[in-house]
Design an enzyme around this catalytic site. Structure first.
Site, PDB file in Angstrom:
ATOM      1  N   SER A 154       0.803  -1.226   0.000  1.00  0.00           N
ATOM      2  CA  SER A 154       0.000   0.000   0.000  1.00  0.00           C
ATOM      3  C   SER A 154       0.837   1.278   0.000  1.00  0.00           C
ATOM      4  O   SER A 154       0.371   2.320   0.440  1.00  0.00           O
ATOM      5  CB  SER A 154      -0.974   0.022   1.190  1.00  0.00           C
ATOM      6  OG  SER A 154      -1.950  -0.971   1.016  1.00  0.00           O
ATOM      7  N   ASP A 261       3.250  -5.353 -10.615  1.00  0.00           N
ATOM      8  CA  ASP A 261       3.286  -3.917 -10.893  1.00  0.00           C
ATOM      9  C   ASP A 261       4.518  -3.614 -11.739  1.00  0.00           C
ATOM     10  O   ASP A 261       5.606  -4.137 -11.463  1.00  0.00           O
ATOM     11  CB  ASP A 261       3.371  -3.124  -9.577  1.00  0.00           C
ATOM     12  CG  ASP A 261       2.098  -3.270  -8.743  1.00  0.00           C
ATOM     13  OD1 ASP A 261       1.056  -3.626  -9.316  1.00  0.00           O
ATOM     14  OD2 ASP A 261       2.159  -3.022  -7.521  1.00  0.00           O
ATOM     15  N   ASN A 276       2.478  -9.023  -6.108  1.00  0.00           N
ATOM     16  CA  ASN A 276       1.530  -9.125  -4.980  1.00  0.00           C
ATOM     17  C   ASN A 276       0.833 -10.479  -5.095  1.00  0.00           C
ATOM     18  O   ASN A 276       0.283 -10.783  -6.140  1.00  0.00           O
ATOM     19  CB  ASN A 276       0.469  -8.024  -5.078  1.00  0.00           C
ATOM     20  CG  ASN A 276       1.083  -6.645  -4.981  1.00  0.00           C
ATOM     21  OD1 ASN A 276       1.531  -6.238  -3.930  1.00  0.00           O
ATOM     22  ND2 ASN A 276       1.128  -5.932  -6.084  1.00  0.00           N
TER      23      ASN A 276
END
Ligand code: ATP
Ligand code: MG
Length: 314
Positions: A154, A261, A276
């Site tokens: 996050s 990502d 992730n």
């Protein structure tokens, strides 16, 4: 897009525990993800039960007569292999990656070492400590630099540093979240995320924010963040990036579902940023957004993820 290989009746899953919450810094996001997953399973007629994870979770699972587990935990203690190991000992099948893939993906530094050893492109980086020679870090990586905790999500504790003399403060801030902190070369370019479901890559999403990077505020608070899907790349580019992302994911031993990502720089060179293994599953999260673009609704996506626990059982 290929559809799910096998369909099961809701009964076939037995009693399903949805693990959410937990102890990590991403506890609140996990409660949202878990609640959304739990509701979807209920709508699909699955015998699902929501469990907010505390230190008694293993006793609760053992006593509850559960048949499988949907892990909707983010961050340490849920996404990092510890829960996966405990569930394996309890002989409870669970969704997503196993112990190794979960643990490796949680560690951004070792993830990058693995990618480098496989010849996969990831920005140069240096592990930091109180003894780091900040000037040398700046010289070696070039400025600006991204400083981030090795095991956090996050964007918590992450910051962009423009001057070598600010590195120490950025390291200090990231250290509040994790003992291990790294500095990574800043890549100027467009940011994308590749969602993985089974062996498939869902449509890429381009993330655009007026902020300096896709930080906590851009992820969860601002309404200025743009999620562009279809992402604007050619079909050929999407295919290439998709294949590379899947390769990057499996090279970590990760499986089932997840997200990679990445950033495409101005020379169209691709850089892998991180993996992730339990990405967000709220109604506005990225994997559900990509699934929607592929024609799959939230509830069907949740069922496909639940199916990864059936494959594990076989
Ligand atoms: N090397 C880099 N160059 C430029 N921007 C970067 C770089 N590394 C990270 N970023 C930016 O910071 C954001 C957060 O980084 P990263 O994905 O590594 O952290 P995270 O906290 O684990 O994220 P997640 O919530 O996806 O788990 C990225 O989405 C990107 O916007
Ligand atoms: Mg990320």
């Amino acid at each position: 897009m290929k559809q799910a290989q096998k369909k099961y009746t809701p009964d076939a899953y037995g009693k399903v525990a949805v693990l959410m919450g937990g102890f990590s810094a991403e506890r609140n996001i996990s409660l949202e993800s878990g609640q959304a997953v739990y509701m979807a399973l209920q709508r699909k007629g699955v015998d699902a039960h929501a469990i907010d994870v505390d230190e008694n979770v293993l006793a609760v699972l053992k006593a509850g007569g559960y048949d499988r587990v949907f892990i909707a935990l983010h961050g340490r203690g849920g996404e990092d292999g510890t829960m996966q190991g405990a569930l394996a000992l309890l002989k409870l099948p669970y969704t997503g990656s196993g112990v190794l893939g979960s643990a490796l993906a949680m560690d951004k530094s070792r993830t990058k070492k693995m990618w480098q050893s496989c010849g996969l492109p990831t920005p140069p980086f240096i592990e930091l400590s109180s003894n780091s020679d900040w000037k040398q870090v700046g010289d070696e990586l070039g400025l600006p630099i991204m400083v981030k905790p090795v095991h956090e999500g996050s964007s918590l504790g992450a910051s962009k540093v423009a001057r070598a003399e600010d590195l120490e403060q950025a390291w200090r801030m990231a250290s509040r979240f994790d003992r291990q902190v790294m500095a990574e070369r800043w890549i100027v370019g467009r940011e994308y995320t590749a969602s993985i479901l089974g062996e498939r890559i869902l449509p890429l999403i381009r993330l655009e924010t007026p902020r300096e990077f896709y930080d906590y505020q851009a992820k969860y608070v601002d309404d200025t963040t743009r999620y562009i899907c279809p992402c604007g790349l050619t079909e050929k580019q999407e295919e290439l990036i998709g294949a590379l992302s899947l390769n990057a994911f499996t090279s970590l031993g990760a499986s089932g579902w997840g997200r990679i990502d990445l950033i495409l720089d101005r020379q169209e060179q691709l850089w892998l940023i991180e993996a992730n293994t339990i990405p967000g599953m709220t109604s506005h999260s990225l994997v559900p957004m990509a699934a929607k673009q592929a024609g799959m609704g939230f509830d069907d996506l949740v069922m496909e993820i639940l199916n990864t626990s059936m494959q594990q059982e076989q």
